[in-house]
Design an enzyme around this catalytic site. Structure first.
Site, short mmCIF file in Angstrom:
data_model
loop_
_atom_site.label_atom_id
_atom_site.label_comp_id
_atom_site.label_asym_id
_atom_site.label_seq_id
_atom_site.Cartn_x
_atom_site.Cartn_y
_atom_site.Cartn_z
N GLY A 39 140.45 72.74 -28.25
CA GLY A 39 140.30 74.13 -28.68
C GLY A 39 140.91 75.09 -27.69
O GLY A 39 141.02 76.29 -27.92
N LEU A 190 133.36 63.66 -3.00
CA LEU A 190 133.30 64.44 -1.75
C LEU A 190 133.50 65.93 -1.99
O LEU A 190 132.87 66.76 -1.33
CB LEU A 190 134.34 63.91 -0.75
CG LEU A 190 134.09 62.45 -0.33
CD1 LEU A 190 135.18 61.95 0.62
CD2 LEU A 190 132.72 62.27 0.32
N HIS A 450 155.37 80.85 15.50
CA HIS A 450 154.21 80.90 16.39
C HIS A 450 153.47 82.22 16.19
O HIS A 450 154.11 83.26 16.09
CB HIS A 450 154.67 80.79 17.85
CG HIS A 450 153.55 80.93 18.82
ND1 HIS A 450 152.67 79.90 19.05
CD2 HIS A 450 153.16 81.96 19.60
CE1 HIS A 450 151.78 80.31 19.94
NE2 HIS A 450 152.04 81.56 20.28
#
Ligand code: FAD
Ligand code: NAD
Length: 471
Positions: A39, A190, A450
């Site tokens: 559906g 899990l 970084h």
């Protein structure tokens, strides 16, 4: 068998495999119909799988973090309350938005969408029992079967999706159970254990094997995952099997014992989640009529071009071979249309990533260390812990490690296994590396911004052929 029909292509099933095939076929100019009996489009993944589970995982993580991990960050919060009804509503809103979006995409690409159950009448004729009543018959030059999979039940435990549940029930509980037992410590077990434990349930996971995480997860990473999830409050009983269950009382009594046999113990729970795997779903297709075969595990048998014994009938997604993953289904769907259209298609089964969306996430691609060892190939391992990564440190989110495995002679990357923050996004880089046959040195010599978590990825690559800088 390629006589003219009403449609160039009829697709049975509107899950990820089916709807992606439909969109691609529409784009390629094939006159296409897609039949879905639910559906609503999107299949397991959008309705009761990937999407609702990630909504609950994300929001239960936020809740848990607000409860337990704000003080050290300099955030003082007042009364924190769970509004489970609203959390479920947020999940439903995400699902509805996405399934409507898929319906729009089918329309946009000129696909006929039929709400109903499809079955074979003969090799080129599909009958649709329409959800609204009545029947429609379609003639097709090509057919794709994409009927997906269903949860495997546990003998003697009748699923009612309220007390004894599959993942579908686990995505729709109306209150937080006091005690919840999960049978099966794979990805579903899990992920759902994480959701309900964060929301306050006492969760025990019973796993038959000595290792959690289901098939494919690297043993070393699985061990770390168990330790970290254990610290979060989830209890584990590995090497343990459920022998039988009794749901007639106020609580559900599960008899468990050591996998190799031994003393029985009774585990009482308010809710039991059965998460011991999924199996292909092909009921009602009338396959016997046309002679399409299944193997001993119910998977539809196909060749490398997804063709059944009838070359114009192809199969993609969970109801055939390979990992039951949405992105695998999607790759196959596109390839199947390319085979139909051009005669050529391609999926690289050696580069399909897996992600477990716990916190931290676990992600991997390629072979794990046990598989490589068993293959006899000489290999090198390089690891880098997130505790030595500047961004993980500033985020106060340092659990986990990146592990590279590369061929000792050629340095070609054989597998990458990550447990850590953002592992599910990071694995894309490893997948690309494997797809292009990269070496660990290729990754290590690629500049990474970084401070980002991806520097842990780069430094694990460095550790594989040389030495990392920051550890
Ligand atoms: P399905 O999605 O099962 O779709 C098949 C569709 O066919 C269904 O809608 C069904 O109603 C329809 N159908 C069947 N028979 C007929 C018929 N005769 N006529 C008409 N229609 C028919 N995968 C990931 O990659 N990432 C995840 O995070 C993830 N999370 C998951 C979480 C849960 C709780 C579960 C259960 C699964 C999860 N998966 C995940 C797996 C993923 O959902 C499946 O791999 C994916 O849905 C397979 O797509 P499919 O189209 O092959 O099958
Ligand atoms: P699974 O096969 O991943 O894990 C099932 C686990 O149950 C295994 O560890 C197995 O050893 C254990 N088990 C089996 N029988 C048992 C028994 N009698 N007692 C105790 N333990 C038992 O299956 P799943 O977790 O149910 O997931 C089904 C499928 O859905 C998988 O293919 C998975 O990849 C897919 N899925 C993917 C995601 C994701 O990509 N994030 C999320 C959910 C589901």
């Amino acid at each position: 068998a390629s006589e003219a029909g009403d449609h160039d292509l009829v697709i049975i099933g509107g899950g990820v495999a089916g709807y992606v095939a439909a969109i691609k076929a529409g784009q390629e100019g094939l006159k296409t119909a897609c039949i879905e009996k639910r559906g609503v489009l999107g299949g397991t993944c959008l309705n009761v799988g990937c999407i609702p589970s990630k909504s609950l995982l994300n929001n239960s993580h936020l809740y848990h973090q607000v409860l337990h991990d704000t003080k050290q960050r300099g955030i003082e919060v007042g009364d924190v309350k769970l509004n489970l009804t609203q959390m479920m509503k947020a999940k439903d809103t995400s699902v509805q938005g996405l399934t409507k979006g898929v319906e729009f995409l089918l329309k946009k690409n000129g696909v006929d969408y039929l709400k109903g159950a499809g079955s074979f009448v003969d090799a080129n004729t599909i009958k649709v029992a329409l959800n609204d009543g009545g029947e429609q018959t379609l003639r097709a030059k090509n057919i794709i079967i994409a009927t997906g999979s269903e949860a495997t039940g546990f003998p003697g435990l009748e699923i009612d999706e309220k007390r004894i549940i599959t993942s579908t029930g686990a995505l729709a509980l109306t209150e937080v159970p006091k005690k919840m037992t999960v049978i099966g410590g794979g990805i579903i077990g899990l992920e759902m254990a994480s959701v309900w434990s964060r929301l306050g349930a006492e969760v025990t996971v019973v796993e038959f094997l000595g290792q959690i995480g289901g098939p494919g997860m690297d043993a070393e990473i699985a061990k770390q995952a168990q330790k970290i999830l254990g610290k979060q409050g989830i209890k584990f009983k590995t090497n343990t099997k459920v022998v039988s269950g009794d749901a007639s009382g106020a609580t559900i009594a599960l008899n468990i014992e050591a996998a190799k046999g031994g003393k029985e113990e009774v585990l009482d729970s308010d809710v039991v989640l059965v998460a011991i795997g999924r199996r292909p779903y092909t009921d009602g297709l009338n396959l016997e009529q046309v002679g399409i075969e299944k193997d001993d595990r119910g998977r539809l048998v196909i060749d490398q071009e997804y063709r059944t014994k009838l070359p114009h009938v192809r199969v993609v997604g969970d109801c055939t071979f390979g990992p039951m993953l949405a992105h695998k289904a999607e790759e196959e769907a596109v390839a199947a249309i390319e085979y139909i259209k051009t005669g050529y298609g391609h999926v690289n089964y050696a580069a399909i990533p897996s992600v477990m969306y716990t916190h931290p996430e676990v992600a991997w691609v390629g072979q794990n260390e046990a598989e490589i060892k068993a293959s006899g190939v000489k290999y090198r391992v390089g690891t880098f812990p997130f505790s030595a990564n500047s961004r993980a440190k500033t985020n106060l989110d340092t659990e986990g490690v990146v592990k590279f495995i590369a061929d000792a002679e050629t340095d070609r990357i054989l597998g990458v296994h990550i447990i850590g923050p953002g592992a599910g996004e990071m694995i894309a880089e490893a997948t690309l590396a494997i797809e292009y046959g990269a070496s660990s040195e290729d990754i290590a010599r690629t500049c990474h911004a970084h401070p980002t978590l991806s520097e842990a990825f780069k430094e694990a690559a460095m550790a594989t052929y040389s030495k990392p800088i920051h550890f």
